[in-house]
Design an enzyme around this catalytic site. Structure first.
Site, PDB file in Angstrom:
ATOM      1  N   GLU A 181       0.810  -1.220   0.000  1.00 52.51           N
ATOM      2  CA  GLU A 181       0.000   0.000   0.000  1.00 52.51           C
ATOM      3  C   GLU A 181       0.846   1.274   0.000  1.00 52.51           C
ATOM      4  O   GLU A 181       0.807   2.063   0.957  1.00 52.51           O
ATOM      5  CB  GLU A 181      -0.953  -0.001   1.200  1.00 52.51           C
ATOM      6  CG  GLU A 181      -1.918  -1.175   1.218  1.00 52.51           C
ATOM      7  CD  GLU A 181      -2.898  -1.142   2.397  1.00 52.51           C
ATOM      8  OE1 GLU A 181      -2.769  -0.270   3.265  1.00 52.51           O
ATOM      9  OE2 GLU A 181      -3.793  -2.000   2.435  1.00 52.51           O
ATOM     10  N   GLU A 383      -5.232  -8.638   0.988  1.00 58.02           N
ATOM     11  CA  GLU A 383      -5.882  -8.276   2.260  1.00 58.02           C
ATOM     12  C   GLU A 383      -7.364  -8.075   2.023  1.00 58.02           C
ATOM     13  O   GLU A 383      -7.767  -7.411   1.058  1.00 58.02           O
ATOM     14  CB  GLU A 383      -5.347  -6.957   2.849  1.00 58.02           C
ATOM     15  CG  GLU A 383      -4.000  -7.049   3.500  1.00 58.02           C
ATOM     16  CD  GLU A 383      -3.548  -5.737   4.111  1.00 58.02           C
ATOM     17  OE1 GLU A 383      -4.411  -4.925   4.533  1.00 58.02           O
ATOM     18  OE2 GLU A 383      -2.329  -5.517   4.155  1.00 58.02           O
TER      19      GLU A 383
HETATM   20  O1  IFM Z   1      -3.987  -2.920   9.311  1.00 58.77           O
HETATM   21  C1  IFM Z   1      -3.981  -2.444   7.992  1.00 58.77           C
HETATM   22  C2  IFM Z   1      -2.829  -2.994   7.228  1.00 58.77           C
HETATM   23  O2  IFM Z   1      -1.611  -2.724   7.843  1.00 58.77           O
HETATM   24  C3  IFM Z   1      -2.775  -2.414   5.844  1.00 58.77           C
HETATM   25  N1  IFM Z   1      -4.052  -2.543   5.180  1.00 58.77           N
HETATM   26  C4  IFM Z   1      -5.231  -2.152   5.907  1.00 58.77           C
HETATM   27  C5  IFM Z   1      -5.250  -2.809   7.275  1.00 58.77           C
HETATM   28  C6  IFM Z   1      -6.507  -2.389   8.036  1.00 58.77           C
HETATM   29  O3  IFM Z   1      -6.532  -1.015   8.241  1.00 58.77           O
END
Ligand code: IFM
Length: 478
Positions: A181, A383
């Site tokens: 990200e 994710e």
């Molecule tokens: O916890 C975070 C993660 O580190 C990166 N993506 C989003 C998740 C939830 O906010």
């Protein structure tokens, strides 16, 4: 939240349980170093920007820090056993740069390498594929002191770090992911200010965008040159699904998505992105040859997805809405060049405990749009998951039906995407463990395994049992 509160989406309804994923589809879970490891002062690890940021007052809820987190640094074997018990096929973790090269550049810390080497071996012994991310936001503080991601030298340092990891672990890691990200790193870190290092400098944020992109390309070169196994190569992006006025959507996609996919997958910064941000920067930090170095083949594009945004053009007079889902807001804004013209409209519920709306169809839209634009690019959901206000029984048990429902609906959409021809290779739930949720500290719980932060006891939640059935059968359970 009652499960009845979930909308009936066009692509996923209760009737869809029982869908089977293709053979070879990967089910895994994800974490990140600063969020779970703790042991921030041990075995030669130097401070990262998140140590500095969380230790400064007012940046993180309750003054929480990652000093102990889930104590995974010491409990990693127990955690690997847990993953094996959950039937996971892969574990996506990140490596803490300040453990490997505490001074940012130069001497390698053997103890840091050894920790991840043991972790990788432990995963392989349990039949779990190691999916290693090089950067999930814990920049060595010393490199921030030298300018951080807005300066080009940080990309040089990242390439050196990648070469060290390729040499040490590239015989065993299954998948290398350069960055997690970079949108958050650049914009929340350098423009909005809600993430470390907490700067509010839009021009610096756009320079950070470019140097992160460059770091990605240079790290791929370094990893390919040093890895002696046959790893796959990837990057993980949190691409925004914006709905609403066409012009507002175009602007958000330009600065939020195409600022990364453009150089990484097409070797360009789009003209409209340059035009939208002209009042902020002239992009003179892009040097000849950079775009060719950034655009490298990747085996899989990682996609992180949680929710959608609704946007519209702001007339500059009405009272402004700002529901872009990235709270706690730190005063700055995360969309350089478009901050003053786009507003984020409050969305209808239901929402998770993060305040993020639940919109599984957004995932389908995202996957289909990626297939359309990059038809030959395999994808992975790296994710997806949800924070809810879990209620734990005395034995630590958590009956988190709302999380199960969130996962079930998004997995159903993922299955639907495959049926629509998307080359989707896997799904990683965020997260294995309740952990340090950045500016929210320990107040938000994303895990399929509960962590009692008083005694570090782990208890598999109902969602964890549900995920085990999914991972072991390949079929979406009820
Ligand atoms: O916890 C975070 C993660 O580190 C990166 N993506 C989003 C998740 C939830 O906010």
């Amino acid at each position: 939240m009652s499960i009845d509160a979930f909308p009936e989406v066009r692509s996923a309804g209760p009737r869809d349980s029982g869908l089977r994923f293709p053979a070879g589809f990967t089910f895994g879970s994800a974490t990140a170093s600063y969020q779970v490891e703790g042991a921030t002062g041990e075995d030669g690890r130097a401070p990262s920007i998140w140590d500095t940021f969380s230790h400064a007052s007012g940046n993180v809820c309750n003054g929480d820090t990652g000093n102990l987190a889930c104590d995974h640094y010491h409990r990693w074997e127990q955690d690997l056993d847990l993953m094996a018990d959950l039937g996971l096929g892969a574990y996506r973790f990140s490596i803490a740069w300040p453990r490997i090269i505490p001074t940012g550049r130069g001497a390698v810390n053997r103890a840091g390498i050894d920790f991840y080497s043991r972790l990788v071996d432990g995963l392989l012994e349990r039949g779990i594929r190691p999916v290693a991310t090089l950067y999930h936001w814990d920049l060595p503080q010393v490199l921030e002191d030298a300018g951080g991601w807005p300066v080009r030298e940080t990309a040089d340092a990242f390439a050196e770090y990648a070469a060290v990891l390729g040499t040490a672990l590239g015989d065993r890691v299954h998948t290398w992911t350069t960055l997690n990200e970079p949108w958050c790193t650049a914009y929340l870190g350098y423009s909005q200010g809600g993430h470390a290092p907490g700067r509010r400098e839009p021009a610096a944020a756009l320079a950070a965008v470019h140097h992160l992109n460059l770091a990605h390309g240079r790290a791929l070169e370094a990893l390919r040159a040093t890895s002696t196994g046959s790893p796959q190569y990837s990057v993980t992006l949190n691409l925004h699904v914006a709905r609403g006025d066409a012009e507002a959507v175009r602007r958000i996609e330009a600065v939020g998505n195409r600022a990364f996919t453009g150089p990484m997958l097409e070797g360009v910064y789009d003209d409209d992105l340059i035009a939208d941000t002209a009042s902020v920067t002239d992009w003179s930090f892009v040097q000849d040859g950079d775009l060719a170095r950034i655009r490298q083949p990747i085996d899989v594009l990682g996609v992180n997805y949680y929710s959608t945004n609704t946007v519209r053009m702001w007339d500059g007079t009405s009272s402004r809405q700002s529901h872009d889902g990235h709270k706690p807001a730190a005063g700055g804004s995360a969309w350089p060049g478009s901050d003053d013209v786009v507003e984020f409209v409050e969305q209808a519920g239901p929402r998770t405990a993060m305040g993020w709306n639940i919109d599984p169809d957004g995932l389908l839209d995202l996957l289909l749009s990626l297939r359309e634009r990059y038809p030959a690019q395999p994808l992975m959901i790296t994710e997806n998951g949800a924070a809810f206000d879990d209620v734990a029984g005395a034995d630590g048990s958590v009956h988190d039906r709302a999380r199960i429902e969130y996962l079930r609906r998004h997995l159903t959409v993922a299955h639907r995407a495959i049926e629509h021809g998307v080359d989707l290779r896997g799904y990683f739930v965020w997260s294995l463990l309740d952990n340090f949720e950045w500016g929210y500290g320990y107040t938000k719980r994303f895990g399929i395994v509960r962590v009692d932060f008083d005694d570090q006891r782990r208890t598999v939640k109902d969602s964890g049992h549900w995920f085990r059935e999914l991972a072991t059968t390949g079929v979406i359970p009820r």
